[in-house]
Design an enzyme around this catalytic site. Structure first.
Site, PDB file in Angstrom:
ATOM      1  N   LYS A   1      -0.634   4.987   4.436  1.00  0.00           N
ATOM      2  CA  LYS A   1      -1.506   4.048   5.161  1.00  0.00           C
ATOM      3  C   LYS A   1      -0.931   3.792   6.541  1.00  0.00           C
ATOM      4  O   LYS A   1       0.232   3.408   6.686  1.00  0.00           O
ATOM      5  CB  LYS A   1      -1.657   2.736   4.388  1.00  0.00           C
ATOM      6  CG  LYS A   1      -2.648   1.766   5.026  1.00  0.00           C
ATOM      7  CD  LYS A   1      -2.955   0.611   4.094  1.00  0.00           C
ATOM      8  CE  LYS A   1      -3.896  -0.393   4.759  1.00  0.00           C
ATOM      9  NZ  LYS A   1      -5.203   0.219   5.118  1.00  0.00           N
TER      10      LYS A   1
ATOM     11  N   HIS B   1       0.840  -1.196   0.000  1.00  0.00           N
ATOM     12  CA  HIS B   1       0.000   0.000   0.000  1.00  0.00           C
ATOM     13  C   HIS B   1       0.878   1.250   0.000  1.00  0.00           C
ATOM     14  O   HIS B   1       2.083   1.184   0.234  1.00  0.00           O
ATOM     15  CB  HIS B   1      -0.920   0.032   1.223  1.00  0.00           C
ATOM     16  CG  HIS B   1      -2.125  -0.846   1.083  1.00  0.00           C
ATOM     17  ND1 HIS B   1      -2.111  -2.176   1.439  1.00  0.00           N
ATOM     18  CD2 HIS B   1      -3.383  -0.590   0.618  1.00  0.00           C
ATOM     19  CE1 HIS B   1      -3.309  -2.701   1.204  1.00  0.00           C
ATOM     20  NE2 HIS B   1      -4.093  -1.761   0.708  1.00  0.00           N
TER      21      HIS B   1
END
Length: 248
Positions: free
Chosen positions: A138, A134
């Site tokens: 995040k 990600h």
């Protein structure tokens, strides 16, 4: 339908765009981090969609439950308190649907991974691991989707007993441990992969998100489903409940 959105970050904005483009739904209100959340803010809405952070979700939950409006939650990082949240939802006679990932593609991927884990269970030559990637913004790791995948693998394959999130320099991975690796890189929307390996071959099952639109559209569809179900069967639901009924 009328939706109140809690959270005005990237996902909240994408959900608002999906609603605007639907032609048949509307956003009643968008509540951001600077809004003092009270139950009356949700009146006139058919569903609440929450994409915030763990701390904000917990702070806002009492008001959302008190409002009596069905709640769809995409905020992750609170799996350790899920039992407590389920009790709160039940005590309030409310409806809440939680998913770490509302993408239809991801949920098809997860079911494929679970089936693969089940199929290799009798064959000791096959090992399995999981990885997720990600963007660097995040906050939590592994991702909620990766943790969901890990739960599904453990339930489908009795040879794996526990999850290892990080390896140490002085400890080898045990045969009954499932490694779930995380990588934070650039602006990656999300990539999840299951790796199955033997001496003879390797199987890789992957899902790559190209944008946030799939997540947002799935959240809206789940909210529509939950609002209809709330009148006759309030309770705590997951994406599996929604999909099981949809796929049946």
């Amino acid at each position: 339908m009328r939706f109140t959105l809690v959270g005005n970050g990237r996902m909240g904005q994408q959900v608002a765009l999906v609603i605007a483009q639907s032609g048949c739904h509307e956003t009643a209100a968008v509540l951001d981090i600077n809004t003092a959340i009270t139950p009356d803010l949700f009146q006139g809405s058919d569903a609440i969609i929450d994409f915030t952070v763990r701390e904000a979700f917990f702070a806002n939950l009492p008001a959302m439950l008190e409002s009596g409006v069905p709640i769809v939650v995409g905020t992750t990082g609170w799996d350790d308190l899920r039992d407590e949240i389920e009790v709160k939802v039940s005590d309030a006679g409310a409806s809440l649907l939680y998913s770490a990932n509302f993408s239809l593609g991801v949920n098809i991927f997860l079911r494929t991974v679970r089936e693969a884990a089940r199929l290799i269970a009798p064959f000791g030559q096959f090992d399995i691991a999981f990885a997720e990637q990600h963007h660097t913004a995040k906050a939590d790791f592994p991702s909620g989707t990766a943790l969901r995948a890990a739960d599904m693998i453990l339930s489908a394959n009795s040879r794996k007993k526990s999850v290892v999130r990080q390896l140490s320099d002085d400890k080898k991975l045990a045969p009954d441990e499932l490694q779930v690796a995380s990588l934070r890189l650039g602006s990656v929307f999300g990539k999840h992969s299951a790796f199955i390996d033997s001496d003879a071959d390797e199987i890789v099952i992957s899902h790559t998100a190209k944008s946030r639109s799939g997540f947002a559209a799935g959240a809206v569809e789940a909210a529509i489903w939950l609002a209809r179900r709330h009148t006759t069967a309030p309770g705590f639901y997951t994406m599996d409940d929604f999909l099981n009924e949809t796929f049946s």
